[in-house]
Enzyme design. Sequence first.
Site, short mmCIF file in Angstrom:
data_model
loop_
_atom_site.label_atom_id
_atom_site.label_comp_id
_atom_site.label_asym_id
_atom_site.label_seq_id
_atom_site.Cartn_x
_atom_site.Cartn_y
_atom_site.Cartn_z
N ASP A 162 -9.45 54.34 14.14
CA ASP A 162 -10.42 53.43 13.51
C ASP A 162 -11.87 53.82 13.79
OD1 ASP A 162 -8.62 51.78 12.30
OD2 ASP A 162 -8.70 50.19 13.81
N LYS A 182 -14.93 45.08 12.95
CA LYS A 182 -14.41 45.27 11.58
C LYS A 182 -13.33 44.23 11.30
CE LYS A 182 -10.08 46.82 12.09
NZ LYS A 182 -8.81 46.60 11.86
P1 ATP Z 1 -7.87 47.71 16.70
O1 ATP Z 1 -8.40 46.79 15.68
O2 ATP Z 1 -8.52 49.10 16.64
O3 ATP Z 1 -6.37 47.73 16.83
P2 ATP Z 1 -8.05 45.93 18.93
O4 ATP Z 1 -9.06 44.89 18.63
O5 ATP Z 1 -6.63 45.55 18.77
O6 ATP Z 1 -8.41 47.22 18.11
P3 ATP Z 1 -9.49 46.68 21.26
O7 ATP Z 1 -10.07 45.38 21.57
O8 ATP Z 1 -10.37 47.71 20.68
O9 ATP Z 1 -8.19 46.47 20.36
O10 ATP Z 1 -8.84 47.28 22.61
C1 ATP Z 1 -7.50 47.34 22.84
C2 ATP Z 1 -7.24 48.08 24.16
O11 ATP Z 1 -8.10 49.22 24.29
C3 ATP Z 1 -7.48 47.22 25.36
O12 ATP Z 1 -6.27 47.06 26.00
C4 ATP Z 1 -8.48 47.95 26.23
O13 ATP Z 1 -8.03 48.08 27.55
C5 ATP Z 1 -8.64 49.31 25.61
N1 ATP Z 1 -10.07 49.72 25.48
C6 ATP Z 1 -10.53 50.96 25.57
N2 ATP Z 1 -11.85 51.01 25.39
C7 ATP Z 1 -12.26 49.76 25.15
C8 ATP Z 1 -13.54 49.18 24.86
N3 ATP Z 1 -14.67 49.91 24.81
N4 ATP Z 1 -13.57 47.86 24.63
C9 ATP Z 1 -12.44 47.12 24.66
N5 ATP Z 1 -11.23 47.62 24.94
C10 ATP Z 1 -11.11 48.93 25.19
#
Ligand code: ATP
Length: 292
Positions: free
Chosen positions: A137, A10
């Site tokens: 989210d 997203k």
């Molecule tokens: P958001 O946009 O929801 O803030 P993000 O892109 O910042 O997400 P993600 O990449 O979803 O963050 O992941 C952040 C943290 O979540 C990581 O530190 C990771 O260890 C943990 N995590 C848990 N499940 C997953 C998964 N399926 N894939 C990636 N990271 C994951």
Amino acid sequence: MELRERAYAKLNISLDVGEKRPDGYHEMNMVMQTVSLCDEVSVSTTEDGRISARCNLRFVPSDDRNLAVKAARVFLDAAGKAGQGLSLSLHKRIPVGAGMAGGSSDAAAVLRALNALYGAPFCTRELEKLAERVGSDVAFCVAGGTALATGRGELLKPLPELPGCKIVICKPEFSISTPELFRKLDSAPLRHHPDTAGILEALERGDLTAVCRRMYNVFEDVGDRRLRTVAEIKSRMLDFGALGSIMTGTGSAVFGIYTDAKAAQTASRALSRDYKFCWIAEPIGRVLSFEP
Ligand code: ATP
């Protein structure tokens, strides 16, 4: 029995943060968009009674800290299937810690896959309610498309689709911690807010230029030193002809929207000389139907 699902990333077309609520969460107001960059998720049933996960990225947890595992557990409990063994496999392309809801989207894909596997016991709305228990989210990622997300991000209103375009996404090497950005936001009042109503009107008219002119993310203005890199990528996106460019979520990924595919390619090629993670994506509509 094995089921495969795409878990789409997203992007935030806008991100506004309101008052801190008594429960500690902030009141959010975000226009969200699903894009074609995706992880591949597969779910198969096993006989061992455990939920296990494998991932192509070694640093992603494979236990209950993984949102996909958490989603599987929430689904099985709600469907009265607790104790069913599952093997989850995640092939990640969405960068981790980018503000692109990678983990949330994997979790939503697991909910969709399990719902299909068990003969659709839940409608879209019910799946979104289960998703809320997994993370803020995750509810949006269940059906995706273009939507207004309010509350903690779990109150969803489907919006007219973003007109067709090319979206260049570029993530600097560093990640920005979400709790850290919220803390910064609490210590300094916000000076600017996105014109969310203007974006909604522009979407109604199908006016991509007007949408892009109004894109804004309040987290770009919290005074973090690393945001200078974000500002530099944005300038380069715009110099290559983007209609608009902002950071998504709490960063650190930045995207620019182009109508000209060649301009998007030129931008992506130039940025990939300095940044390892660059992609060209397109908007994706809802992956599950809307039930009023
Ligand atoms: P958001 O946009 O929801 O803030 P993000 O892109 O910042 O997400 P993600 O990449 O979803 O963050 O992941 C952040 C943290 O979540 C990581 O530190 C990771 O260890 C943990 N995590 C848990 N499940 C997953 C998964 N399926 N894939 C990636 N990271 C994951």
